[in-house]
Scaffold this active site. Structure first.
Site, mmCIF file in Angstrom:
data_model
loop_
_atom_site.group_PDB
_atom_site.id
_atom_site.type_symbol
_atom_site.label_atom_id
_atom_site.label_comp_id
_atom_site.label_asym_id
_atom_site.label_seq_id
_atom_site.Cartn_x
_atom_site.Cartn_y
_atom_site.Cartn_z
ATOM 1 N N HIS A 271 -14.206 36.472 -17.123
ATOM 2 C CA HIS A 271 -14.989 36.444 -15.931
ATOM 3 C C HIS A 271 -15.549 35.133 -15.657
ATOM 4 O O HIS A 271 -15.663 34.195 -16.258
ATOM 5 C CB HIS A 271 -16.205 37.230 -16.027
ATOM 6 C CG HIS A 271 -16.762 37.981 -15.095
ATOM 7 N ND1 HIS A 271 -17.591 37.067 -14.282
ATOM 8 C CD2 HIS A 271 -16.793 38.930 -14.479
ATOM 9 C CE1 HIS A 271 -18.004 37.828 -13.150
ATOM 10 N NE2 HIS A 271 -17.345 39.271 -13.272
ATOM 11 N N ASP A 328 -14.105 45.993 -16.652
ATOM 12 C CA ASP A 328 -13.001 46.749 -16.601
ATOM 13 C C ASP A 328 -12.557 47.275 -17.801
ATOM 14 O O ASP A 328 -11.579 47.896 -17.719
ATOM 15 C CB ASP A 328 -11.883 45.938 -15.593
ATOM 16 C CG ASP A 328 -12.549 45.779 -14.247
ATOM 17 O OD1 ASP A 328 -12.572 44.709 -13.798
ATOM 18 O OD2 ASP A 328 -12.731 46.864 -13.575
HETATM 19 C C1 SDX Z 1 -13.885 41.699 -11.704
HETATM 20 O O1 SDX Z 1 -16.369 37.851 -9.546
HETATM 21 C C2 SDX Z 1 -16.932 39.174 -10.044
HETATM 22 O O2 SDX Z 1 -17.846 39.469 -10.381
HETATM 23 C C3 SDX Z 1 -15.685 40.225 -10.247
HETATM 24 C C4 SDX Z 1 -16.204 41.417 -11.026
HETATM 25 C C5 SDX Z 1 -16.989 42.137 -10.055
HETATM 26 O O3 SDX Z 1 -17.876 43.002 -10.477
HETATM 27 O O4 SDX Z 1 -16.722 42.225 -8.514
HETATM 28 O O5 SDX Z 1 -16.947 41.332 -12.144
HETATM 29 C C6 SDX Z 1 -15.025 42.445 -11.442
HETATM 30 O O6 SDX Z 1 -13.102 41.418 -11.112
HETATM 31 C C7 SDX Z 1 -13.775 41.568 -13.293
HETATM 32 C C8 SDX Z 1 -12.606 40.754 -13.693
HETATM 33 C C9 SDX Z 1 -11.156 41.548 -13.787
HETATM 34 N N1 SDX Z 1 -10.190 40.978 -14.103
HETATM 35 C C10 SDX Z 1 -9.480 40.782 -15.324
HETATM 36 O O7 SDX Z 1 -9.829 41.407 -16.175
HETATM 37 C C11 SDX Z 1 -8.121 40.058 -15.347
HETATM 38 C C12 SDX Z 1 -7.745 39.300 -16.610
HETATM 39 N N2 SDX Z 1 -8.906 38.143 -16.380
HETATM 40 C C13 SDX Z 1 -8.573 36.933 -15.974
HETATM 41 O O8 SDX Z 1 -7.384 36.915 -15.092
HETATM 42 C C14 SDX Z 1 -9.677 35.916 -15.598
HETATM 43 O O9 SDX Z 1 -10.539 35.971 -16.647
HETATM 44 C C15 SDX Z 1 -10.368 36.104 -14.260
HETATM 45 C C16 SDX Z 1 -9.702 36.250 -13.051
HETATM 46 C C17 SDX Z 1 -11.575 37.327 -14.505
HETATM 47 C C18 SDX Z 1 -11.378 34.793 -14.118
HETATM 48 O O10 SDX Z 1 -10.548 33.859 -13.684
HETATM 49 P P1 SDX Z 1 -11.125 32.453 -13.813
HETATM 50 O O11 SDX Z 1 -12.615 32.497 -13.636
HETATM 51 O O12 SDX Z 1 -10.528 31.648 -12.624
HETATM 52 O O13 SDX Z 1 -10.675 31.854 -15.176
HETATM 53 P P2 SDX Z 1 -9.285 30.704 -15.406
HETATM 54 O O14 SDX Z 1 -8.364 31.419 -14.857
HETATM 55 O O15 SDX Z 1 -9.851 29.417 -14.886
HETATM 56 O O16 SDX Z 1 -9.235 31.029 -16.929
HETATM 57 C C19 SDX Z 1 -9.831 29.815 -17.798
HETATM 58 C C20 SDX Z 1 -9.022 29.736 -18.966
HETATM 59 C C21 SDX Z 1 -7.429 29.552 -18.663
HETATM 60 O O17 SDX Z 1 -6.929 28.913 -19.640
HETATM 61 P P3 SDX Z 1 -6.777 27.215 -19.895
HETATM 62 O O18 SDX Z 1 -6.199 26.844 -18.562
HETATM 63 O O19 SDX Z 1 -8.400 26.720 -19.967
HETATM 64 O O20 SDX Z 1 -5.969 27.031 -21.027
HETATM 65 O O21 SDX Z 1 -9.302 31.032 -19.743
HETATM 66 C C22 SDX Z 1 -7.770 31.632 -19.826
HETATM 67 C C23 SDX Z 1 -6.878 31.242 -18.836
HETATM 68 O O22 SDX Z 1 -5.557 30.880 -18.946
HETATM 69 N N3 SDX Z 1 -8.060 32.978 -19.450
HETATM 70 C C24 SDX Z 1 -7.277 34.079 -20.101
HETATM 71 C C25 SDX Z 1 -7.885 35.057 -19.750
HETATM 72 N N4 SDX Z 1 -8.879 34.898 -18.579
HETATM 73 C C26 SDX Z 1 -8.918 33.560 -18.416
HETATM 74 N N5 SDX Z 1 -6.428 34.049 -21.018
HETATM 75 C C27 SDX Z 1 -5.953 35.221 -21.683
HETATM 76 N N6 SDX Z 1 -6.224 36.287 -21.126
HETATM 77 C C28 SDX Z 1 -7.432 36.559 -19.912
HETATM 78 N N7 SDX Z 1 -7.698 37.537 -19.681
#
Ligand code: SDX
Length: 394
Positions: A271, A328
């Site tokens: 998140h 989720d």
């Molecule tokens: C919602 O904003 C809100 O409040 C949203 C929400 C709401 O109520 O409206 O809470 C609802 O959208 C919840 C999120 C649902 N999405 C998912 O579950 C999809 C999977 N999650 C990821 O795609 C991700 O965690 C996000 C999109 C939720 C957040 O993305 P960020 O903040 O841009 O994080 P990032 O992409 O910068 O990741 C940081 C690191 C990266 O690795 P490095 O580059 O540091 O090596 O963490 C890794 C990412 O690759 N990472 C994950 C991951 N999420 C982040 N690696 C594996 N699995 C994951 N789920």
């Protein structure tokens, strides 16, 4: 009532959006709507009451809550001419696509959509949208299974009407269960608002151009549909079902999620704001465990989800990036136990988020200092170049 957080306490001048609706502490895993902790609202309140709180910044008196509930029922029918629009969608159209289209179409079926009238009639329009979004969703579901639509009933409360419009049919005398009605109400409360998330920011940005509320909400529905946002609840169920089809082996998916050459991410984890366990996920997990104890049919997916969470919370890759289960991760399992098909999960998210979206739109259009949204950029393109006639180009 401890009063408002003042600007100097609330926000450094980071150019962030200023709002008094929802407070999140991502490090501590705190979520409050209008100052009330989400845990208290889930324990004591209902989705109707929380919708009123988000729209009016106070919990309703008994009379106000009854009147609001009555208005929601009065506005629960969809304009009969709108039903023809469903015939133009293919049978397998995704309900989020239908939802966004139908809400946008409401700008043509309901009047007072110029900004002045909307400002004046915002509470009536809000009640109309919070009520009709439920009916719109149920009609989409019935259309997708070729069943006749079910009309709302005057004597039923919000979630009761919703479940009955979804699952009752002339040949299936669906019986409302109090535990299912309560579970749905709590899940809608948990989705009701979340500060400046992607879809809410979209609603505010579109609304800042003085587009009407229906058009702004329709844009928010489109943003929510994305699998990185609200679409994640459906993606989680698809991921768990896939793991089950592959013998329940979770390690392969954990390794894929850690592999920088793979674009795969564990849906339902991580998140932008919560760097701790999402407080909503904690509550949903409890509901999920309780419900699925009785519904053994869905136990295998719950077992996989619990093993996946346990493995992730022990793995340095995820811990070092503060990746925890989010709202989720468990919600789809509860929706499945309630009888909803997976393609309706993000629709449920939209129905829950409706009062939050409207509260933000209302806050913005009533702010005399609000201006049209215009994000700035950092230009990384070419320096000035002279135009070359085509024969001189190589
Ligand atoms: C919602 O904003 C809100 O409040 C949203 C929400 C709401 O109520 O409206 O809470 C609802 O959208 C919840 C999120 C649902 N999405 C998912 O579950 C999809 C999977 N999650 C990821 O795609 C991700 O965690 C996000 C999109 C939720 C957040 O993305 P960020 O903040 O841009 O994080 P990032 O992409 O910068 O990741 C940081 C690191 C990266 O690795 P490095 O580059 O540091 O090596 O963490 C890794 C990412 O690759 N990472 C994950 C991951 N999420 C982040 N690696 C594996 N699995 C994951 N789920």
């Amino acid at each position: 009532e401890t009063g408002y957080i003042t600007m100097d306490q609330g926000y450094a001048n980071t150019g962030s959006c200023v709002s008094n609706i929802t407070f999140i502490d991502g490090e501590e895993g705190v979520l409050r709507y209008r100052g009330y902790n989400i845990e208290d609202l889930c324990e004591h309140s209902t989705f109707t009451e929380v919708s009123y709180l988000l729209l009016h910044n106070r919990l309703p008196t008994l009379e106000q809550r009854e009147n609001f509930s009555l208005l929601l029922n009065q506005h629960s029918l969809l304009h009969e001419d709108m039903r023809h629009l469903y015939n133009f969608f293919p049978r397998d159209a995704h309900p989020m696509n239908i939802l966004g289209t139908m809400v946008n179409a409401m700008s043509s079926f309901y009047t007072n959509v110029d900004l002045l009238s909307m400002r004046e009639h915002i509470d009536m329009t809000a009640t109309r949208l919070i009520s009709k979004i439920r009916t719109t969703a149920c009609y989409a579901y019935k259309k997708s299974i070729g069943h006749p639509v079910v009309y709302p009933k005057k004597d039923l409360k919000y979630c009761e009407n919703f479940l009955r419009m979804m699952f009752w049919s002339p040949v299936n005398n669906y019986e409302l269960r109090d535990d299912h009605v309560r579970a749905l109400s709590v899940l809608l409360i948990l989705h009701a608002d979340h500060e400046q998330n992607c879809s809410t920011s979209t609603v505010r940005l579109v609304g800042s151009a003085h587009a009407n509320l229906y058009a702004s909400i329709s844009a928010g529905i489109s943003a929510l549909w994305g699998p990185l946002h609200g679409g994640a609840n459906q993606a989680v169920m698809d991921m768990l079902a896939k793991i089950e089809r592959h013998g329940g082996k979770i390690q392969k998916y954990i390794d894929m999620a850690k592999d920088k050459d793979s674009s795969f991410r564990l849906s339902g984890f991580g998140h932008r704001v919560y760097k701790n366990y999402d407080p909503r996920a904690k509550i949903i997990k409890k509901i999920c465990m309780k419900m699925l104890e009785e519904e053994a049919a869905h136990q295998p997916l719950l077992d996989i989800a619990l093993r996946l969470e346990e493995a992730v919370l022990k793995d340095d890759y995820f811990l070092s990036r503060k990746l925890y289960p989010n709202v989720d991760f468990y919600s789809g399992l509860v929706y499945t136990a309630l009888g909803f098909p997976t393609n309706m999960f993000t629709v449920l998210f939209a129905i829950g988020r409706m009062p939050g979206w409207i509260a933000h739109w209302k806050e913005m259009v009533r702010d005399p200092k609000a201006r049209i949204g215009r994000p700035r950029q950092i230009y990384t393109g070419m320096r000035e170049r002279q135009y070359l006639p085509i024969e001189q180009r190589t």
